[in-house]
Design an enzyme around this catalytic site. Structure first.
Site, PDB file in Angstrom:
ATOM      1  N   ASP A  20     -81.384 -14.517 -45.598  1.00  0.00           N
ATOM      2  CA  ASP A  20     -80.316 -14.602 -44.149  1.00  0.00           C
ATOM      3  C   ASP A  20     -80.435 -16.235 -43.643  1.00  0.00           C
ATOM      4  OD1 ASP A  20     -78.835 -13.885 -41.005  1.00  0.00           O
ATOM      5  OD2 ASP A  20     -80.651 -15.320 -40.812  1.00  0.00           O
ATOM      6  N   ILE A  21     -79.165 -16.299 -43.815  1.00  0.00           N
ATOM      7  CA  ILE A  21     -78.365 -17.706 -43.767  1.00  0.00           C
ATOM      8  C   ILE A  21     -78.841 -18.256 -41.820  1.00  0.00           C
ATOM      9  CG2 ILE A  21     -76.773 -19.942 -43.629  1.00  0.00           C
ATOM     10  CD1 ILE A  21     -74.874 -17.573 -45.333  1.00  0.00           C
ATOM     11  N   GLU A  63     -73.819 -12.992 -42.362  1.00  0.00           N
ATOM     12  CA  GLU A  63     -75.028 -13.966 -43.010  1.00  0.00           C
ATOM     13  C   GLU A  63     -76.110 -13.404 -43.503  1.00  0.00           C
ATOM     14  OE1 GLU A  63     -76.873 -14.050 -38.818  1.00  0.00           O
ATOM     15  OE2 GLU A  63     -75.109 -14.162 -39.369  1.00  0.00           O
TER      16      GLU A  63
END
Length: 134
Positions: A20-21, A63
């Site tokens: 995950d960003i 994301e």
């Protein structure tokens, strides 16, 4: 037949990474969705460049990215995660004269012949969220 079906059928080992960003909503809110799209494309290119030919990476959600790592035990997945973390964190992302710092959080699980694929994904997802809290 999907790759994970083949893994389950033939009992091959593999690992899963969910990435995950961090604070991606803040990137979109601060710099706009065009910037967010640019960041996603840049990171996707870095991911593809830094995995093996037999590995699979796909966008999993907004994301998030999911990796399937055939014939990879948990230690190999952990080493890849460390490498990807370094590559993504060290890069300077520039968009319209703005320098944007990006960090990521990952969760890892290894296919266990005793549990189905989707449970491996859930385990990696929980590990990622645990990492975000830590």
């Amino acid at each position: 037949m999907y790759k994970w079906d083949i893994f389950e059928r033939y009992q091959n080992s593999f690992s899963i990474i969910i990435m995950d960003i961090d604070d991606f909503k803040e990137v979109n809110d601060t710099y706009g969705h065009d910037c967010g799209d640019y960041i996603l494309k840049q990171i996707a290119a870095l991911l593809k460049k830094n995995i093996r030919k037999q590995d699979v990476v796909a966008r999993w959600g907004g994301e998030e990215f999911l990796f399937l790592l055939p014939d990879t035990e948990i230690e190999g997945a952990f080493n890849l995660a460390k490498k990807l973390n370094r590559v993504i964190n060290e890069r300077v992302y520039k968009y319209k004269n703005n320098k944007i710092e990006i960090s990521i959080t990952m969760g890892i699980s290894e296919y266990n012949k005793k549990i189905p694929f989707y449970e491996c994904v859930i385990k990696a997802d929980k590990a990622m969220y645990k990492g975000k809290k830590g």
